[in-house]
Design a protein around this motif. Sequence first.
Motif, PDB file in Angstrom:
ATOM      1  N   ALA A 104      26.653  38.236   3.606  1.00  0.00           N
ATOM      2  CA  ALA A 104      26.139  38.132   4.985  1.00  0.00           C
ATOM      3  C   ALA A 104      24.712  38.654   5.123  1.00  0.00           C
ATOM      4  CB  ALA A 104      27.076  38.859   5.943  1.00  0.00           C
ATOM      5  N   ASP A 105      24.392  39.807   4.542  1.00  0.00           N
ATOM      6  CA  ASP A 105      23.050  40.374   4.709  1.00  0.00           C
ATOM      7  C   ASP A 105      21.982  39.493   4.051  1.00  0.00           C
ATOM      8  OD1 ASP A 105      24.015  41.066   2.163  1.00  0.00           O
ATOM      9  OD2 ASP A 105      22.818  42.909   2.088  1.00  0.00           O
ATOM     10  N   GLN A 106      22.302  38.904   2.877  1.00  0.00           N
ATOM     11  CA  GLN A 106      21.351  38.007   2.210  1.00  0.00           C
ATOM     12  C   GLN A 106      21.225  36.678   2.953  1.00  0.00           C
ATOM     13  OE1 GLN A 106      21.998  37.597  -2.021  1.00  0.00           O
ATOM     14  NE2 GLN A 106      22.523  39.772  -2.219  1.00  0.00           N
ATOM     15  N   ARG A 107      22.309  36.200   3.544  1.00  0.00           N
ATOM     16  CA  ARG A 107      22.264  34.973   4.331  1.00  0.00           C
ATOM     17  C   ARG A 107      21.381  35.183   5.558  1.00  0.00           C
ATOM     18  NH1 ARG A 107      27.748  33.408   6.129  1.00  0.00           N
ATOM     19  NH2 ARG A 107      28.056  33.168   3.907  1.00  0.00           N
ATOM     20  N   ILE A 108      21.519  36.327   6.206  1.00  0.00           N
ATOM     21  CA  ILE A 108      20.678  36.635   7.372  1.00  0.00           C
ATOM     22  C   ILE A 108      19.213  36.679   6.967  1.00  0.00           C
ATOM     23  CG2 ILE A 108      20.075  38.442   9.038  1.00  0.00           C
ATOM     24  CD1 ILE A 108      23.147  39.029   9.176  1.00  0.00           C
ATOM     25  N   ALA A 109      18.899  37.341   5.842  1.00  0.00           N
ATOM     26  CA  ALA A 109      17.511  37.423   5.369  1.00  0.00           C
ATOM     27  C   ALA A 109      16.958  36.031   5.077  1.00  0.00           C
ATOM     28  CB  ALA A 109      17.426  38.315   4.132  1.00  0.00           C
ATOM     29  N   TYR A 110      17.789  35.194   4.444  1.00  0.00           N
ATOM     30  CA  TYR A 110      17.368  33.832   4.126  1.00  0.00           C
ATOM     31  C   TYR A 110      17.088  33.039   5.408  1.00  0.00           C
ATOM     32  CZ  TYR A 110      17.541  29.011   2.479  1.00  0.00           C
ATOM     33  OH  TYR A 110      17.246  27.697   2.228  1.00  0.00           O
ATOM     34  N   LEU A 111      17.962  33.128   6.370  1.00  0.00           N
ATOM     35  CA  LEU A 111      17.782  32.387   7.622  1.00  0.00           C
ATOM     36  C   LEU A 111      16.581  32.905   8.405  1.00  0.00           C
ATOM     37  CD1 LEU A 111      21.506  31.904   8.655  1.00  0.00           C
ATOM     38  CD2 LEU A 111      19.934  30.200   7.665  1.00  0.00           C
ATOM     39  N   GLU A 112      16.324  34.211   8.352  1.00  0.00           N
ATOM     40  CA  GLU A 112      15.130  34.752   9.010  1.00  0.00           C
ATOM     41  C   GLU A 112      13.861  34.178   8.387  1.00  0.00           C
ATOM     42  OE1 GLU A 112      15.732  38.991   8.801  1.00  0.00           O
ATOM     43  OE2 GLU A 112      16.747  39.023  10.750  1.00  0.00           O
ATOM     44  N   GLU A 113      13.861  34.016   7.067  1.00  0.00           N
ATOM     45  CA  GLU A 113      12.741  33.372   6.388  1.00  0.00           C
ATOM     46  C   GLU A 113      12.513  31.963   6.936  1.00  0.00           C
ATOM     47  OE1 GLU A 113      12.353  32.693   1.978  1.00  0.00           O
ATOM     48  OE2 GLU A 113      13.452  34.601   1.970  1.00  0.00           O
ATOM     49  N   TRP A 114      13.607  31.217   7.074  1.00  0.00           N
ATOM     50  CA  TRP A 114      13.526  29.840   7.540  1.00  0.00           C
ATOM     51  C   TRP A 114      13.143  29.755   9.011  1.00  0.00           C
ATOM     52  CZ3 TRP A 114      13.183  25.062   5.774  1.00  0.00           C
ATOM     53  CH2 TRP A 114      13.312  24.907   4.390  1.00  0.00           C
ATOM     54  N   LEU A 115      13.467  30.776   9.775  1.00  0.00           N
ATOM     55  CA  LEU A 115      13.146  30.755  11.200  1.00  0.00           C
ATOM     56  C   LEU A 115      11.725  31.200  11.490  1.00  0.00           C
ATOM     57  CD1 LEU A 115      16.494  32.040  12.715  1.00  0.00           C
ATOM     58  CD2 LEU A 115      15.553  29.721  12.805  1.00  0.00           C
ATOM     59  N   ASP A 116      10.966  31.572  10.462  1.00  0.00           N
ATOM     60  CA  ASP A 116       9.583  31.994  10.666  1.00  0.00           C
ATOM     61  C   ASP A 116       8.697  30.766  10.852  1.00  0.00           C
ATOM     62  OD1 ASP A 116       7.230  33.373  10.905  1.00  0.00           O
ATOM     63  OD2 ASP A 116       7.030  33.777   8.765  1.00  0.00           O
ATOM     64  N   ILE A 117       8.918  30.082  11.967  1.00  0.00           N
ATOM     65  CA  ILE A 117       8.092  28.933  12.346  1.00  0.00           C
ATOM     66  C   ILE A 117       7.621  29.140  13.773  1.00  0.00           C
ATOM     67  CG2 ILE A 117       9.288  27.310  10.825  1.00  0.00           C
ATOM     68  CD1 ILE A 117      10.634  26.188  13.393  1.00  0.00           C
ATOM     69  N   ASN A 118       6.575  28.461  14.113  1.00  0.00           N
ATOM     70  CA  ASN A 118       6.100  28.420  15.489  1.00  0.00           C
ATOM     71  C   ASN A 118       5.945  26.941  15.799  1.00  0.00           C
ATOM     72  OD1 ASN A 118       4.918  28.834  17.979  1.00  0.00           O
ATOM     73  ND2 ASN A 118       2.957  29.508  17.157  1.00  0.00           N
ATOM     74  N   GLY A 119       6.735  26.444  16.733  1.00  0.00           N
ATOM     75  CA  GLY A 119       6.643  25.036  17.045  1.00  0.00           C
ATOM     76  C   GLY A 119       7.010  24.758  18.489  1.00  0.00           C
ATOM     77  N   HIS A 120       6.184  23.974  19.140  1.00  0.00           N
ATOM     78  CA  HIS A 120       6.499  23.526  20.494  1.00  0.00           C
ATOM     79  C   HIS A 120       5.730  22.253  20.799  1.00  0.00           C
ATOM     80  CE1 HIS A 120       2.836  25.849  21.660  1.00  0.00           C
ATOM     81  NE2 HIS A 120       3.363  26.803  20.925  1.00  0.00           N
ATOM     82  N   THR A 121       6.201  21.569  21.832  1.00  0.00           N
ATOM     83  CA  THR A 121       5.610  20.290  22.196  1.00  0.00           C
ATOM     84  C   THR A 121       5.779  20.042  23.687  1.00  0.00           C
ATOM     85  OG1 THR A 121       5.568  17.942  21.614  1.00  0.00           O
ATOM     86  CG2 THR A 121       7.715  18.979  21.681  1.00  0.00           C
ATOM     87  N   GLY A 122       4.898  19.251  24.232  1.00  0.00           N
ATOM     88  CA  GLY A 122       4.971  18.929  25.655  1.00  0.00           C
ATOM     89  C   GLY A 122       3.685  18.275  26.130  1.00  0.00           C
TER      90      GLY A 122
END
Length: 164
Positions: free
Chosen positions: A89-107
């Motif tokens: 679980a702790d490594q999965r959370i770290a991995y997902l945090e890496e993947w969530l390090d994006i900035n994206g928006h549109t409009g």
Amino acid sequence: GCAMSSDWSEYMKILLIAACLFVTSLACADERLEGAWERVSLTNTRTGESPEAPNRRGLLLMAHGHYSMMTMNPDRRYLADAEVDALPADQRIAYLEEWLDINGHTGRYEADGGTLTWYRDISEHPREVGTVSTLGYESRGELLVIYFTLPNGDRYDWIWRRVN
């Protein structure tokens, strides 16, 4: 005679409304922004430091009053779904945090007199959906500088280069 006068009056009202809409659309457009831009840097002008990785990549598209922007770290690890599922679980959370390090928006966007307004219709962060950002912008040669100031007074220059 009266019917023609009434028709003429209605025609003039429609023409006046169309002219006002056209002039309003010109006030909200800056042709210099139209196109595709690649991220160069994001820098705190007071400290000279960046809050992001130096190899961060990004793309900003602006056309017809709409924009789409995304930045991310290109060196994010890739694991197959089965590998992710097998992580503790702790490594999965770290991995997902890496993947969530994006900035994206549109409009939609408006630009006038050095002020850029982004209306976020879609965002990677749910709390930003439907929000509005007011930013400054200026051209520096081939670069587009979008800037903003945080509540602590620090200004950040977000530099983009036109993609040919």
